[in-house]
Design a protein around this motif. Structure first.
Motif, short mmCIF file in Angstrom:
data_model
loop_
_atom_site.label_atom_id
_atom_site.label_comp_id
_atom_site.label_asym_id
_atom_site.label_seq_id
_atom_site.Cartn_x
_atom_site.Cartn_y
_atom_site.Cartn_z
N PHE A 1 41.01 39.42 42.88
CA PHE A 1 40.42 38.09 42.72
C PHE A 1 39.45 37.81 43.86
CE2 PHE A 1 44.61 37.82 40.67
CZ PHE A 1 44.26 37.32 39.43
N GLN A 2 38.49 36.93 43.60
CA GLN A 2 37.55 36.53 44.64
C GLN A 2 37.03 35.13 44.35
OE1 GLN A 2 34.32 39.23 45.32
NE2 GLN A 2 33.23 37.85 46.67
N LYS A 3 36.97 34.31 45.39
CA LYS A 3 36.40 32.97 45.29
C LYS A 3 35.60 32.72 46.55
CE LYS A 3 37.67 28.18 44.28
NZ LYS A 3 38.80 27.25 44.05
N HIS A 4 34.29 32.55 46.37
CA HIS A 4 33.39 32.45 47.52
C HIS A 4 33.53 33.72 48.37
CE1 HIS A 4 32.75 28.49 46.02
NE2 HIS A 4 33.96 28.05 46.36
N ASP A 5 33.90 33.60 49.63
CA ASP A 5 34.04 34.78 50.50
C ASP A 5 35.49 35.24 50.62
OD1 ASP A 5 31.33 34.83 50.99
OD2 ASP A 5 31.49 33.49 52.73
N GLN A 6 36.37 34.62 49.88
CA GLN A 6 37.79 34.95 49.99
C GLN A 6 38.18 35.94 48.89
OE1 GLN A 6 40.38 31.56 49.82
NE2 GLN A 6 42.23 32.72 50.25
N GLU A 7 38.74 37.08 49.28
CA GLU A 7 39.19 38.10 48.35
C GLU A 7 40.71 38.23 48.42
OE1 GLU A 7 37.21 41.77 49.02
OE2 GLU A 7 35.20 40.94 48.75
N VAL A 8 41.33 38.38 47.26
CA VAL A 8 42.79 38.51 47.18
C VAL A 8 43.13 39.71 46.30
CG1 VAL A 8 44.94 37.45 46.43
CG2 VAL A 8 43.16 36.04 47.48
N LEU A 9 44.00 40.57 46.80
CA LEU A 9 44.49 41.71 46.04
C LEU A 9 45.97 41.44 45.76
CD1 LEU A 9 43.16 44.36 45.08
CD2 LEU A 9 44.14 45.48 47.09
N ALA A 10 46.30 41.17 44.49
CA ALA A 10 47.64 40.70 44.15
C ALA A 10 48.47 41.78 43.47
CB ALA A 10 47.54 39.48 43.24
N ASP A 11 49.63 42.08 44.08
CA ASP A 11 50.62 42.96 43.45
C ASP A 11 51.57 42.05 42.68
OD1 ASP A 11 52.21 45.00 42.68
OD2 ASP A 11 52.97 45.52 44.67
N VAL A 12 51.22 41.80 41.42
CA VAL A 12 51.88 40.73 40.67
C VAL A 12 53.28 41.14 40.19
CG1 VAL A 12 49.71 39.75 39.91
CG2 VAL A 12 50.80 41.51 38.52
N PRO A 13 54.16 40.14 40.03
CA PRO A 13 55.50 40.43 39.49
C PRO A 13 55.46 40.53 37.97
CG PRO A 13 55.29 38.10 39.91
CD PRO A 13 53.99 38.72 40.35
N GLY A 14 56.40 41.22 37.40
CA GLY A 14 56.46 41.31 35.95
C GLY A 14 57.53 42.27 35.50
N PRO B 1 45.75 32.64 43.35
CA PRO B 1 46.42 33.88 42.94
C PRO B 1 47.85 34.00 43.50
CG PRO B 1 44.17 34.34 43.55
CD PRO B 1 44.41 32.90 43.93
N GLY B 2 48.09 33.42 44.67
CA GLY B 2 49.43 33.52 45.25
C GLY B 2 50.49 32.89 44.38
N GLN B 3 50.12 31.92 43.55
CA GLN B 3 51.09 31.25 42.68
C GLN B 3 51.49 32.09 41.47
OE1 GLN B 3 48.57 27.77 42.23
NE2 GLN B 3 49.99 26.52 43.47
N LEU B 4 50.84 33.26 41.31
CA LEU B 4 51.30 34.18 40.25
C LEU B 4 52.72 34.64 40.48
CD1 LEU B 4 48.05 36.33 39.88
CD2 LEU B 4 49.05 34.88 38.10
#
Length: 294
Positions: free
Chosen positions: A207-220, A184-187
């Motif tokens: 986003f979530q993968k296994h036990d890792q959760e990511v909250l992305a404030d995406v650019p646009g 997700p960081g590559q967004l």
């Protein structure tokens, strides 16, 4: 002093809950002038002012607050009593009001409403689709339909439609020559189509993968407030969108969209119908719930 009628009390309750003569009149199917006259008649009969009126707003007086607090439960019980009395003759009547998101109401229309109306044609279904989350008790609804995470904890919730999944999608044309997405960081290296929630806030992609959760404030460079419009914009090559899978399904099947970061997109508890756990369930709502469970 003549006693207030049930019509008077229902008119006051509608205006008091909506804080607007216009919205209350639309809800009741009457004119604003007629509704205003009814409420003034009630005030005259009671010998007290119940509402403060200005050209822009309506608010409750102290007397109005006291009356509304006691009146709501009493009228609700009366509606239930009348509905139960009629149901003993084998036919449900009355009105069933349900609030939900547009996607939720669409699901009900596809899966439950046709059969319900075929079985109970004397019940009036009032389905209100709106993005913002409302207090269903305060707004006079019998039930609501939302994602499980949005259902208040003091409500009884019944799943409908199973789990759902949000997907990050883009057109093949947009992705051509762009950096490959693995996390997700590559967004941050891409153009995203952001979403504005009914509250006015921007939605942060989860986003979530296994036990890792990511909250992305995406650019646009573009923000929309509709999942359908976001899907269409993504299919037109305007960037990456993050939407419920049901909105993107047809575009994915036709090859107009492809998924990215799919292994970061988990399933989550889907839509639930919910209602207060401290109230008697009206027969029409009980019948609706029985169909959902079937």
């Amino acid at each position: 002093m003549s006693k207030p009628t049930l019509t008077d009390l229902n008119a006051f309750k509608a205006v008091a809950e909506q804080r607007s003569f216009r919205r209350a009149a639309d809800l009741m199917g009457v004119s604003r002038s007629s509704l205003s006259h009814t409420v003034r008649t009630l005030e005259r009969r009671l010998g007290t002012r119940l509402l403060h009126r200005t050209t822009r707003s309506v608010s409750l007086t102290e007397s109005g607050e006291r009356l509304l607090q006691r009146l709501g439960p009493l009228l609700g019980e009366l509606d239930t009593l009348l509905e139960e009395a009629s149901s003993h003759e084998g036919k449900l009547t009355g009105r069933l009001r349900i609030n939900g998101s547009e996607a939720a109401i669409r699901l009900l229309l596809q899966r439950v409403v046709p059969q319900f109306l075929a079985l109970h044609d004397a019940v009036e279904l009032d389905l209100v689709a709106e993005g913002r989350l409302v207090d269903i008790v305060e707004q006079g609804f019998d039930a609501g339909v939302r994602l499980r995470e949005a259902v208040p904890k003091d409500m009884i919730a019944i799943p409908i439609g199973g789990d759902l999944r949000f997907l990050a999608v883009a057109s093949p044309g947009y992705l051509k020559g762009k950096p490959i997405l693995e996390t997700p960081g590559q967004l941050a290296l891409h153009r995203c189509i952001r979403q504005r929630l009914p509250s006015g806030k921007l939605y942060r992609w989860e986003f979530q993968k296994h036990d890792q959760e990511v909250l992305a404030d995406v650019p646009g460079a573009m923000t929309l407030d509709s999942s359908q419009l976001m899907v269409e914009a993504a299919a037109d090559g305007l960037g990456i969108a993050y939407v419920p899978e049901s909105y993107a399904h047809a575009y994915l099947r036709e090859g107009k969209l492809v998924t990215v970061l799919e292994d970061w997109c988990p399933h989550i508890p889907g839509l639930h119908l919910y209602y207060p756990n401290n109230r008697h369930v009206p027969p029409s709502l009980r019948a609706f719930i029985d169909l959902l469970r079937e």
